[in-house]
Scaffold this motif. Structure first.
Motif, PDB file in Angstrom:
ATOM      1  N   ALA A 139       0.839  -1.198   0.000  1.00 27.13           N
ATOM      2  CA  ALA A 139       0.000   0.000   0.000  1.00 27.13           C
ATOM      3  C   ALA A 139       0.876   1.252   0.000  1.00 27.13           C
ATOM      4  CB  ALA A 139      -0.936  -0.002   1.202  1.00 27.13           C
ATOM      5  N   ARG A 140       1.910   1.235   0.805  1.00 25.95           N
ATOM      6  CA  ARG A 140       2.828   2.385   0.815  1.00 25.95           C
ATOM      7  C   ARG A 140       3.573   2.506  -0.510  1.00 25.95           C
ATOM      8  NH1 ARG A 140       3.334   0.734   6.272  1.00 25.95           N
ATOM      9  NH2 ARG A 140       5.079  -0.666   5.782  1.00 25.95           N
ATOM     10  N   HIS A 141       3.963   1.373  -1.068  1.00 21.24           N
ATOM     11  CA  HIS A 141       4.704   1.385  -2.334  1.00 21.24           C
ATOM     12  C   HIS A 141       3.864   2.020  -3.450  1.00 21.24           C
ATOM     13  CE1 HIS A 141       7.670  -0.152  -5.261  1.00 21.24           C
ATOM     14  NE2 HIS A 141       6.620  -0.356  -6.044  1.00 21.24           N
ATOM     15  N   PHE A 142       2.578   1.732  -3.448  1.00 17.86           N
ATOM     16  CA  PHE A 142       1.707   2.270  -4.505  1.00 17.86           C
ATOM     17  C   PHE A 142       0.943   3.516  -4.057  1.00 17.86           C
ATOM     18  CE2 PHE A 142       2.487  -2.022  -5.955  1.00 17.86           C
ATOM     19  CZ  PHE A 142       2.647  -1.848  -7.321  1.00 17.86           C
ATOM     20  N   ASP A 143       1.240   3.983  -2.860  1.00 16.68           N
ATOM     21  CA  ASP A 143       0.678   5.232  -2.351  1.00 16.68           C
ATOM     22  C   ASP A 143      -0.851   5.217  -2.311  1.00 16.68           C
ATOM     23  OD1 ASP A 143       0.654   7.815  -1.311  1.00 16.68           O
ATOM     24  OD2 ASP A 143       0.644   8.746  -3.315  1.00 16.68           O
TER      25      ASP A 143
ATOM     26  N   ARG B  92       6.955 -10.086  -9.274  1.00 17.21           N
ATOM     27  CA  ARG B  92       8.178 -10.046  -8.465  1.00 17.21           C
ATOM     28  C   ARG B  92       7.934  -9.299  -7.151  1.00 17.21           C
ATOM     29  NH1 ARG B  92      10.480  -9.585 -13.700  1.00 17.21           N
ATOM     30  NH2 ARG B  92      10.548  -7.298 -13.629  1.00 17.21           N
ATOM     31  N   LEU B  93       7.152  -8.236  -7.195  1.00 19.28           N
ATOM     32  CA  LEU B  93       6.817  -7.515  -5.965  1.00 19.28           C
ATOM     33  C   LEU B  93       5.991  -8.389  -5.028  1.00 19.28           C
ATOM     34  CD1 LEU B  93       5.895  -3.980  -7.369  1.00 19.28           C
ATOM     35  CD2 LEU B  93       7.955  -4.603  -6.081  1.00 19.28           C
TER      36      LEU B  93
ATOM     37  N   ALA C 264      -3.314 -12.605 -12.142  1.00 21.87           N
ATOM     38  CA  ALA C 264      -3.641 -12.023 -10.838  1.00 21.87           C
ATOM     39  C   ALA C 264      -2.608 -10.986 -10.435  1.00 21.87           C
ATOM     40  CB  ALA C 264      -3.733 -13.119  -9.783  1.00 21.87           C
ATOM     41  N   ALA C 265      -1.336 -11.268 -10.720  1.00 24.29           N
ATOM     42  CA  ALA C 265      -0.302 -10.275 -10.476  1.00 24.29           C
ATOM     43  C   ALA C 265      -0.533  -9.036 -11.328  1.00 24.29           C
ATOM     44  CB  ALA C 265       1.070 -10.859 -10.767  1.00 24.29           C
ATOM     45  N   GLY C 266      -1.149  -9.245 -12.488  1.00 21.74           N
ATOM     46  CA  GLY C 266      -1.468  -8.114 -13.345  1.00 21.74           C
ATOM     47  C   GLY C 266      -2.345  -7.089 -12.666  1.00 21.74           C
ATOM     48  N   GLY C 267      -3.121  -7.490 -11.675  1.00 20.22           N
ATOM     49  CA  GLY C 267      -3.940  -6.540 -10.937  1.00 20.22           C
ATOM     50  C   GLY C 267      -3.107  -5.499 -10.217  1.00 20.22           C
ATOM     51  N   LEU C 268      -1.943  -5.922  -9.733  1.00 19.52           N
ATOM     52  CA  LEU C 268      -1.060  -4.978  -9.054  1.00 19.52           C
ATOM     53  C   LEU C 268      -0.477  -3.982 -10.056  1.00 19.52           C
ATOM     54  CD1 LEU C 268      -0.053  -4.523  -6.139  1.00 19.52           C
ATOM     55  CD2 LEU C 268       2.001  -5.814  -6.765  1.00 19.52           C
ATOM     56  N   ALA C 269      -0.150  -4.455 -11.253  1.00 22.33           N
ATOM     57  CA  ALA C 269       0.322  -3.555 -12.302  1.00 22.33           C
ATOM     58  C   ALA C 269      -0.787  -2.592 -12.720  1.00 22.33           C
ATOM     59  CB  ALA C 269       0.806  -4.354 -13.513  1.00 22.33           C
TER      60      ALA C 269
END
Length: 412
Positions: free
Chosen positions: A115-119, A358-359, A371-376
């Protein structure tokens, strides 16, 4: 939206023993017979299937051909379960009790460092990999099996080369049903081993047209429930089965509060529409004050092209390693889920998805590539300010990397 031709295909030969209606037929491997002890109880308030577009009401059947009235007007629109109001169940479901192997009530992971990483103020992962066969598909399959048992069906048939196939094979085996799966050539061995061990029959096709034609043909025979889409233009999966995804909404609210945004890996939109329907029901019942915005993540532009003016029934092919969300079609289901909530489509490349994975891996989370694509997608939405810094975001972790044919990622 513009009219498109409907796929029409006929096989020359009948299914093997199409008149056999009982598990234990000698042409099929024996099943566990674990579930015939439970007779699904149909919700007496289930009044039929209703068009997503024109609200026309139709009876519940094992087949799913969409709304005939809209089709005559040139639109290919799915149906949804329709219930009489009772003021008791905030989230009405087709069966109570239904059939279950313990799906649902999956963990809601709090991810403060990401959450902090993506603000953003809060970031949660809804961990659907914790379902019995390892993906969100179990929620849909469970309701599909309940309908099959309720209607006296003997076989689940579906088009899948991944999570849905594994889920259907497990649940059919436990329920004493047969399972037939139309797959692509080169289905990953991690899936084929499970299907073969569970007695599911595999039929291999080169493309979606062949797979869907097979499922459509099977669905015409008594005793077959087509779990997934078999129409072109695409409609989506079996309407009652999709209801299984609605339970994600109240779980999100109970475990983490009402989110501002939900980010969902998407192929044809079954999951996205089910989540939308769950929040819609909560809103109608006065349990939440608003709908979260739903963002549908795709590996190449499909729904994004529709929002740019393309036909919803068009074909938008592309190539991707995001195995679970590949495909060239868009459905009214996913269009409605995005537009009704003020969300949209986010295109995430394989490279972006791998960087996001990777994150997640560094944070101790295993995720299939889509599913990782959601973070991107979250990164893009923050950069465009579609998601604000004070937002609460939920990412759908549809499955982990254990069965993903793209795993492990190439070294960087």
């Amino acid at each position: 939206m513009t009219p498109s031709p409907v796929l029409d295909f006929k096989f020359a030969a009948l299914p093997a023993n199409p008149s056999a209606t009982r598990p234990g037929d000698p042409s099929y491997p024996s099943s566990s017979g674990l579930a015939r002890t439970l007779k699904p109880v149909r919700n007496p308030r289930l009044q039929g299937l209703q068009c997503l577009r024109c609200d026309a009401l139709y009876p519940v059947t094992l087949t799913h051909s969409g709304c005939p009235a809209c089709k005559r007007a040139g639109f290919h629109v799915a149906l949804r379960a329709s219930y009489l109001p009772d003021g008791v169940d905030a989230i009405p479901m087709p069966y109570a009790p239904g059939f279950t192997l313990g799906e649902g009530q999956t963990p809601m992971l709090e991810m403060p460092e990401l959450a902090r990483h993506f603000d953003v103020a809060r970031l949660n992962l809804k961990d659907e990999a914790s379902n019995p066969t390892g993906s969100h598909k179990d929620r849909m399959t469970a309701v599909g099996v309940a309908q099959a048992l309720d209607f006296g069906a003997h076989t689940l048939v579906l088009a899948s080369s991944g999570n849905a196939a594994v889920s259907a094979a497990h649940y059919a085996w436990a329920a004493g049903l047969r399972c037939e799966v139309a797959t692509y050539e080169g289905m990953p061995a991690t899936y084929t081993r499970q299907l073969d061990a569970l007695g599911a029959r595999r039929y291999v096709f080169a493309d979606n047209a062949g797979r869907w034609a097979f499922v459509r043909e099977r669905s015409q025979y008594p005793g077959y429930l087509a779990l997934t889409n078999y129409r072109l233009p695409a409609l989506g999966s079996a309407p009652l089965a999709i209801e299984g995804y609605k339970t994600i909404a109240p779980e999100c609210v109970a475990d983490a509060g009402l989110p501002d945004h939900v980010v969902i890996p998407t192929a044809r939109g079954d999951l996205a529409w089910g989540i939308y329907a769950g929040f819609r029901d909560l809103l109608a019942a006065g349990r939440i004050p608003r709908l979260p915005r739903l963002w549908l993540v795709e590996p190449f532009p499909r729904l994004a092209r529709v929002f740019a003016g393309g036909a919803i029934n068009g074909s938008y092919p592309g190539h991707t390693a995001q195995f679970s969300t590949a495909g060239a079609t868009v459905t009214y289901l996913q269009w409605q889920a995005a537009t009704a909530t003020g969300g949209g489509a986010v295109v995430v490349s394989d490279e972006e998805a791998r960087a996001a994975r990777r994150l997640l891996t560094a944070a101790g989370v295993s995720a299939e590539l889509c599913a990782a694509g959601g973070l991107a997608a979250l990164r893009q939405l923050r950069e465009s300010k579609a998601i604000a810094a004070d937002a609460h975001v939920v990412l759908m972790l549809t499955a982990n990397a254990s069965s993903d044919p793209s795993w492990p990622d190439p070294a960087v």
